[in-house]
Design a protein around this motif. Structure first.
Motif, PDB file in Angstrom:
ATOM      1  N   ALA A   1      -5.224  -3.003 -23.418  1.00  0.00           N
ATOM      2  CA  ALA A   1      -4.710  -1.923 -22.567  1.00  0.00           C
ATOM      3  C   ALA A   1      -4.046  -2.422 -21.282  1.00  0.00           C
ATOM      4  CB  ALA A   1      -5.826  -0.920 -22.269  1.00  0.00           C
ATOM      5  N   PRO A   2      -4.694  -3.329 -20.527  1.00  0.00           N
ATOM      6  CA  PRO A   2      -4.030  -3.786 -19.287  1.00  0.00           C
ATOM      7  C   PRO A   2      -2.695  -4.462 -19.562  1.00  0.00           C
ATOM      8  CG  PRO A   2      -6.273  -4.646 -19.430  1.00  0.00           C
ATOM      9  CD  PRO A   2      -6.005  -3.946 -20.713  1.00  0.00           C
ATOM     10  N   ILE A   3      -2.644  -5.248 -20.634  1.00  0.00           N
ATOM     11  CA  ILE A   3      -1.386  -5.928 -20.965  1.00  0.00           C
ATOM     12  C   ILE A   3      -0.310  -4.904 -21.314  1.00  0.00           C
ATOM     13  CG2 ILE A   3      -0.286  -7.436 -22.665  1.00  0.00           C
ATOM     14  CD1 ILE A   3      -2.708  -9.155 -22.658  1.00  0.00           C
ATOM     15  N   ALA A   4      -0.724  -3.859 -22.036  1.00  0.00           N
ATOM     16  CA  ALA A   4       0.246  -2.826 -22.413  1.00  0.00           C
ATOM     17  C   ALA A   4       0.833  -2.154 -21.174  1.00  0.00           C
ATOM     18  CB  ALA A   4      -0.422  -1.792 -23.320  1.00  0.00           C
ATOM     19  N   ILE A   5      -0.014  -1.845 -20.184  1.00  0.00           N
ATOM     20  CA  ILE A   5       0.483  -1.163 -18.983  1.00  0.00           C
ATOM     21  C   ILE A   5       1.397  -2.098 -18.176  1.00  0.00           C
ATOM     22  CG2 ILE A   5      -0.155  -0.002 -16.838  1.00  0.00           C
ATOM     23  CD1 ILE A   5      -2.822   0.740 -18.170  1.00  0.00           C
ATOM     24  N   LEU A   6       0.948  -3.340 -18.011  1.00  0.00           N
ATOM     25  CA  LEU A   6       1.789  -4.305 -17.288  1.00  0.00           C
ATOM     26  C   LEU A   6       3.136  -4.468 -17.978  1.00  0.00           C
ATOM     27  CD1 LEU A   6      -0.758  -7.159 -16.458  1.00  0.00           C
ATOM     28  CD2 LEU A   6       0.324  -5.596 -14.836  1.00  0.00           C
ATOM     29  N   ALA A   7       3.097  -4.580 -19.303  1.00  0.00           N
ATOM     30  CA  ALA A   7       4.331  -4.796 -20.062  1.00  0.00           C
ATOM     31  C   ALA A   7       5.252  -3.589 -19.959  1.00  0.00           C
ATOM     32  CB  ALA A   7       4.002  -5.105 -21.519  1.00  0.00           C
ATOM     33  N   ALA A   8       4.646  -2.386 -19.919  1.00  0.00           N
ATOM     34  CA  ALA A   8       5.458  -1.170 -19.830  1.00  0.00           C
ATOM     35  C   ALA A   8       6.303  -1.177 -18.562  1.00  0.00           C
ATOM     36  CB  ALA A   8       4.560   0.061 -19.873  1.00  0.00           C
TER      37      ALA A   8
ATOM     38  N   ALA B   1     -13.466   2.240 -15.507  1.00  0.00           N
ATOM     39  CA  ALA B   1     -14.795   1.884 -15.980  1.00  0.00           C
ATOM     40  C   ALA B   1     -15.161   2.571 -17.290  1.00  0.00           C
ATOM     41  CB  ALA B   1     -15.833   2.207 -14.909  1.00  0.00           C
ATOM     42  N   GLY B   2     -14.617   3.771 -17.525  1.00  0.00           N
ATOM     43  CA  GLY B   2     -14.896   4.453 -18.785  1.00  0.00           C
ATOM     44  C   GLY B   2     -14.404   3.618 -19.961  1.00  0.00           C
ATOM     45  N   THR B   3     -15.138   3.697 -21.087  1.00  0.00           N
ATOM     46  CA  THR B   3     -14.791   2.847 -22.232  1.00  0.00           C
ATOM     47  C   THR B   3     -13.332   3.026 -22.639  1.00  0.00           C
ATOM     48  OG1 THR B   3     -17.040   3.201 -23.008  1.00  0.00           O
ATOM     49  CG2 THR B   3     -15.475   2.199 -24.562  1.00  0.00           C
ATOM     50  N   TYR B   4     -12.896   4.269 -22.694  1.00  0.00           N
ATOM     51  CA  TYR B   4     -11.527   4.526 -23.151  1.00  0.00           C
ATOM     52  C   TYR B   4     -10.561   4.811 -21.999  1.00  0.00           C
ATOM     53  CZ  TYR B   4     -13.790   4.629 -27.644  1.00  0.00           C
ATOM     54  OH  TYR B   4     -14.508   4.274 -28.755  1.00  0.00           O
ATOM     55  N   SER B   5     -11.037   4.629 -20.784  1.00  0.00           N
ATOM     56  CA  SER B   5     -10.201   4.939 -19.622  1.00  0.00           C
ATOM     57  C   SER B   5      -8.865   4.198 -19.660  1.00  0.00           C
ATOM     58  CB  SER B   5     -10.969   4.600 -18.343  1.00  0.00           C
ATOM     59  OG  SER B   5     -10.089   4.275 -17.304  1.00  0.00           O
ATOM     60  N   GLU B   6      -8.927   2.886 -19.778  1.00  0.00           N
ATOM     61  CA  GLU B   6      -7.673   2.130 -19.740  1.00  0.00           C
ATOM     62  C   GLU B   6      -6.800   2.405 -20.954  1.00  0.00           C
ATOM     63  OE1 GLU B   6      -7.582  -1.892 -17.447  1.00  0.00           O
ATOM     64  OE2 GLU B   6      -9.422  -1.851 -18.606  1.00  0.00           O
ATOM     65  N   LEU B   7      -7.450   2.663 -22.098  1.00  0.00           N
ATOM     66  CA  LEU B   7      -6.665   2.990 -23.292  1.00  0.00           C
ATOM     67  C   LEU B   7      -5.880   4.276 -23.060  1.00  0.00           C
ATOM     68  CD1 LEU B   7      -5.899   2.609 -26.300  1.00  0.00           C
ATOM     69  CD2 LEU B   7      -7.846   4.089 -26.846  1.00  0.00           C
ATOM     70  N   ILE B   8      -6.568   5.283 -22.532  1.00  0.00           N
ATOM     71  CA  ILE B   8      -5.894   6.561 -22.302  1.00  0.00           C
ATOM     72  C   ILE B   8      -4.774   6.391 -21.275  1.00  0.00           C
ATOM     73  CG2 ILE B   8      -6.210   8.902 -21.400  1.00  0.00           C
ATOM     74  CD1 ILE B   8      -9.093   8.738 -22.630  1.00  0.00           C
TER      75      ILE B   8
ATOM     76  N   LEU C   1      -1.860   4.636 -23.011  1.00  0.00           N
ATOM     77  CA  LEU C   1      -1.082   5.512 -23.890  1.00  0.00           C
ATOM     78  C   LEU C   1      -0.263   6.501 -23.070  1.00  0.00           C
ATOM     79  CD1 LEU C   1      -3.696   6.210 -26.741  1.00  0.00           C
ATOM     80  CD2 LEU C   1      -1.756   4.610 -26.743  1.00  0.00           C
ATOM     81  N   ALA C   2      -0.886   7.051 -22.015  1.00  0.00           N
ATOM     82  CA  ALA C   2      -0.177   8.036 -21.200  1.00  0.00           C
ATOM     83  C   ALA C   2       1.001   7.393 -20.472  1.00  0.00           C
ATOM     84  CB  ALA C   2      -1.148   8.667 -20.197  1.00  0.00           C
ATOM     85  N   ILE C   3       0.763   6.210 -19.898  1.00  0.00           N
ATOM     86  CA  ILE C   3       1.832   5.556 -19.137  1.00  0.00           C
ATOM     87  C   ILE C   3       2.974   5.138 -20.068  1.00  0.00           C
ATOM     88  CG2 ILE C   3       2.384   3.442 -17.843  1.00  0.00           C
ATOM     89  CD1 ILE C   3      -0.390   3.756 -16.502  1.00  0.00           C
ATOM     90  N   VAL C   4       2.605   4.606 -21.227  1.00  0.00           N
ATOM     91  CA  VAL C   4       3.647   4.200 -22.176  1.00  0.00           C
ATOM     92  C   VAL C   4       4.453   5.411 -22.633  1.00  0.00           C
ATOM     93  CG1 VAL C   4       4.016   3.352 -24.534  1.00  0.00           C
ATOM     94  CG2 VAL C   4       2.570   2.071 -22.953  1.00  0.00           C
ATOM     95  N   ALA C   5       3.755   6.505 -22.944  1.00  0.00           N
ATOM     96  CA  ALA C   5       4.470   7.715 -23.390  1.00  0.00           C
ATOM     97  C   ALA C   5       5.402   8.207 -22.290  1.00  0.00           C
ATOM     98  CB  ALA C   5       3.465   8.797 -23.780  1.00  0.00           C
TER      99      ALA C   5
ATOM    100  N   GLY D   1      19.983  -4.611 -20.909  1.00  0.00           N
ATOM    101  CA  GLY D   1      20.620  -3.512 -21.609  1.00  0.00           C
ATOM    102  C   GLY D   1      19.803  -2.914 -22.730  1.00  0.00           C
ATOM    103  N   SER D   2      18.771  -3.618 -23.183  1.00  0.00           N
ATOM    104  CA  SER D   2      17.984  -3.012 -24.249  1.00  0.00           C
ATOM    105  C   SER D   2      16.518  -3.355 -24.097  1.00  0.00           C
ATOM    106  CB  SER D   2      18.492  -3.474 -25.619  1.00  0.00           C
ATOM    107  OG  SER D   2      18.211  -4.838 -25.799  1.00  0.00           O
ATOM    108  N   GLY D   3      15.687  -2.457 -24.576  1.00  0.00           N
ATOM    109  CA  GLY D   3      14.257  -2.665 -24.513  1.00  0.00           C
ATOM    110  C   GLY D   3      13.528  -1.389 -24.855  1.00  0.00           C
ATOM    111  N   THR D   4      12.254  -1.526 -25.174  1.00  0.00           N
ATOM    112  CA  THR D   4      11.465  -0.349 -25.502  1.00  0.00           C
ATOM    113  C   THR D   4      10.054  -0.483 -24.958  1.00  0.00           C
ATOM    114  OG1 THR D   4      10.046  -0.018 -27.445  1.00  0.00           O
ATOM    115  CG2 THR D   4      12.078  -1.184 -27.806  1.00  0.00           C
ATOM    116  N   VAL D   5       9.552   0.606 -24.411  1.00  0.00           N
ATOM    117  CA  VAL D   5       8.204   0.615 -23.854  1.00  0.00           C
ATOM    118  C   VAL D   5       7.174   0.696 -24.982  1.00  0.00           C
ATOM    119  CG1 VAL D   5       6.690   1.743 -22.205  1.00  0.00           C
ATOM    120  CG2 VAL D   5       9.147   1.799 -21.844  1.00  0.00           C
ATOM    121  N   VAL D   6       7.464   1.527 -25.973  1.00  0.00           N
ATOM    122  CA  VAL D   6       6.555   1.634 -27.115  1.00  0.00           C
ATOM    123  C   VAL D   6       6.421   0.274 -27.799  1.00  0.00           C
ATOM    124  CG1 VAL D   6       6.270   2.665 -29.397  1.00  0.00           C
ATOM    125  CG2 VAL D   6       6.999   4.086 -27.488  1.00  0.00           C
ATOM    126  N   GLY D   7       7.540  -0.432 -27.905  1.00  0.00           N
ATOM    127  CA  GLY D   7       7.503  -1.772 -28.483  1.00  0.00           C
ATOM    128  C   GLY D   7       6.555  -2.678 -27.708  1.00  0.00           C
TER     129      GLY D   7
END
Ligand SMILES: Nc1ncnc2c1ncn2[C@@H]1O[C@H](COP(=O)(O)OP(=O)(O)OP(=O)(O)O)[C@@H](O)[C@H]1O
Ligand SMILES: [Mg+2]
Lengths: 352, 272
Positions: free
Chosen positions: A74-81, A189-196, A199-203, A292-298
């Protein structure tokens, strides 16, 4: 080979499909359509890797294992986004590691030294991150310093400042201590906190990239900065804004992680490593630094891929030493695949 | 031409415009005017400063000195948006297209259609309007949702022209709009210019290198030499020969000044 070199126009949706195509051609069309999706190849590869590990280990698809993957992914996904927004400009932000380190320290200081309530301390530290992002953007867009050099400067400056302010001593994160309150559970701190959050930030950021002027101008500046300026796009503003966004997401992840681990850890080693995994996730997900190109979902899927790879290798009992090696291979393959897909999409076979 | 050249009918007027780039003087002292509904052809050698003048008029660059007047009012655009809001649209020589964006996103760059109240792009509306605009202009682009990188040079140029024409602008600046076009497509663009002129709503400045096109499309012609306007005449009062003569004389004079020796017979820089 033949499937990928065919005219990409014929693989487009809504095109006049010929009557009763032979089955092989249909498969070929479906295949090249997935490959032509920028995220297509990494989605396929991620599924293949997940299936491989679930077949070869007994615990891969267990709930417990999911909880092992999440804190890494999750942290890597947010940083990458956030980084994707800078990489589409054809720039890079190395200073996200410093924001990751610096924001929790500011958060801690605002709360303990100035008596800010947790929420206000969070907002304050994120504002500080964002302002530093604006400084990066001004260095790059207005002064014209290469982004690698400019953000290398802010990387060291703010990692150094983090050590100076914290005196190098770990401290207990406000809001992260047991029993963890609602604030702590929501922000890391919540188990799914960073996951949520991920997902929200990427969306949200994918929405911004695809369906707003901000996104269009980001692509425009990354693809043809002079042309964008001639058309009236305020290129400096676009660049500064994206560096601000990138710093904001990095500061946010830093605070999540400090709350989750209960400690504000003033050690640059961890952030520096996660920085490179975030860039790797973006590249594996289909965002090259060519602009010029890139994707957050990617990038999200790239982060998931790295998480599955790390986890699967550990479950298999393979030495963790292999992780870097496989990550490197994945980056190289993704790079090659994307250069190739980019050419197919443009309908050009030559370089350029 | 009807009536004398008097200020009120000038929709655009520039006086004593100068522009330097470091050691290079692109424009020294340019005086130019554009009448309402007129098509003005701007000529000049490579590097004469034509594109620089266009970029000053459209707000992309600022002149070092000189004044501009739009419909009689002082005009000093601070940005391209500024000039656009005042009704000026431009086709740049480099086209200013974004390779990674679709045809319709390019057509609406900086003029995106968005939903209300959440400003998300209305791609469907842009596609529809883009298709209608291209059809009306008579430009044949098979697909508008592909990236412009996939188009041919002439098609790209057509998109750039369509972007400019498909607007509320009443002053249109075209920097070599026919450069990459085939004979048929070039004729289409000139037809389009003629149609716009017939509607009488827009005034056009068009940079051209081909004298035949100049006499075909323009009411008046201005020639930039040495950073200033060396000739300004209605096309009905000049000819290919006269234009050629001026350009060649300039060439001879420069040649002689440089060598102070008998100049070799210069080639005729006739219509390209
Ligand atoms: N941004 C710039 N920086 C430096 N010099 C410039 C710049 N833009 C134009 N010049 C110089 O100004 C002069 C005029 O250039 P300009 O592009 O206006 O010529 P032009 O008449 O449009 O030529 P062409 O017919 O080749 O398009 C040239 O000497 C050019 O090198
Ligand atoms: Mg030019």
């Amino acid at each position: 080979m033949a499937s990928a070199t065919q005219d990409p126009a014929s693989t487009s949706p809504g095109g006049p499909g010929g009557p009763a195509q032979p089955r092989r051609a249909l498969w070929r069309e479906a295949g090249s359509r997935i490959v032509a999706l920028r995220e297509g190849s990494i989605i396929l590869i991620t599924i293949v890797v997940a299936v491989y590990f679930s077949a070869n280990t007994s615990t891969f698809f267990s709930g417990g294992n999911l909880e092992t993957i999440l804190p890494y992914f999750a942290p890597i996904a947010i940083l990458a986004a956030g980084e994707v927004f800078v990489m589409i400009l054809g720039e890079i932000d190395l200073s996200i590691a410093a924001m990751y380190l610096f924001a929790p320290i500011i958060y801690y200081k605002l709360n303990t030294s100035l008596g800010f309530p947790l929420g206000l301390a969070l907002v304050g530290s994120l504002i500080v991150s964002t302002v530093i992002g604006a400084v990066n953007g001004i260095f790059v867009a207005v002064i014209g310093i290469n982004s690698f050099v400019a953000t290398l400067g802010t990387l060291f400056t703010f990692e150094g400042l983090s050590l100076i302010i914290s005196k190098g001593t770990p401290v207990a994160t406000p809001g992260g201590q047991i029993p963890v309150g609602t604030f702590g559970k929501v922000f890391g701190a919540g188990t799914y906190s960073e996951l949520i959050w991920a997902l929200a930030i990427v969306a949200l950021l994918q929405l911004v990239l695809t369906f707003t002027r901000w996104g269009v101008y980001t692509v425009a500046v990354g693809s043809n900065k002079l042309g964008a300026a001639e058309a009236g796009v305020r290129t400096n503003l676009v660049m500064i804004r994206n560096f601000m966004l990138c710093a904001l997401t990095a500061g946010l992840v830093g605070i999540f992680e400090a709350i989750r681990s209960q400690t504000v850890q003033p050690n640059p080693a961890g952030p520096n490593e996660i920085l490179f995994f975030a860039v790797a996730a973006a590249v594996i997900g289909g965002t090259l630094l060519t602009g010029g190109s890139g994707t957050v979902v990617g990038a999200l899927i790239g982060a998931l891929f790295l998480g599955i790879l790390k986890d699967g290798l550990i479950l298999q009992g393979v030495q963790a030493n292999y992780l870097l090696f496989y990550t490197g291979l994945a980056v190289i393959i993704a790079m090659a695949a994307n250069v190739y897909v980019g050419r197919v999409r443009r309908g050009r076979t030559g370089g350029g | 031409m009807v009536g004398p050249t008097s200020a009120p009918e000038d929709v655009l007027r520039v006086e004593h415009i100068a522009k330097r780039f470091g050691p290079v003087t692109a424009l020294k002292d340019v005086n130019l005017h554009l009448k309402k509904g007129e098509v003005l052809g701007l000529l000049g050698d490579n590097g004469a400063g034509k594109s620089t003048l266009i970029k000053i008029l459209c707000g992309f660059q600022k002149p070092d000195s000189g004044q501009m007047f739009l419909r009689g009012e002082p005009f000093a655009p601070r940005s391209v948006d500024d000039a656009r809001a005042a009704g000026i649209e431009t086709v740049y020589q480099d086209l200013a297209l974004i390779d990674e964006l679709s045809v319709y996103h390019n057509l609406f760059l900086r003029k995106e259609r968005v939903h209300r109240p959440v400003p998300l792009l209305s791609n469907r509306q842009m596609k529809r309007e883009a298709r209608a605009a291209l059809d009306e202009i008579g430009i044949n682009i098979p697909r508008i949702d592909v990236s412009v990188a996939r188009l041919s040079g002439g098609q790209r140029q057509a998109i750039a022209v369509a972007r400019t024409v498909n607007s509320d602008a009443d002053i249109i600046l075209l920097d070599e709009p026919l450069a990459a076009m085939g004979a048929k497509e070039g004729a289409q663009i000139l037809d389009l210019v003629a149609r716009l002129k017939a509607e009488g709503r827009v005034s056009i400045i068009m940079i051209l290198h081909n004298y035949v096109h100049v006499f075909q499309a323009c009411d008046r012609v201005s020639l930039i030499q040495d950073g200033a306007i060396a000739l300004d005449k209605p096309t009905s009062e000049t000819s290919v020969d006269e234009l050629t003569e001026i350009v060649v004389n300039e060439y001879r004079r420069a040649r002689e000044a440089a060598h102070a020796a008998p100049a070799p017979q210069p080639e005729q820089p006739g219509p390209a």
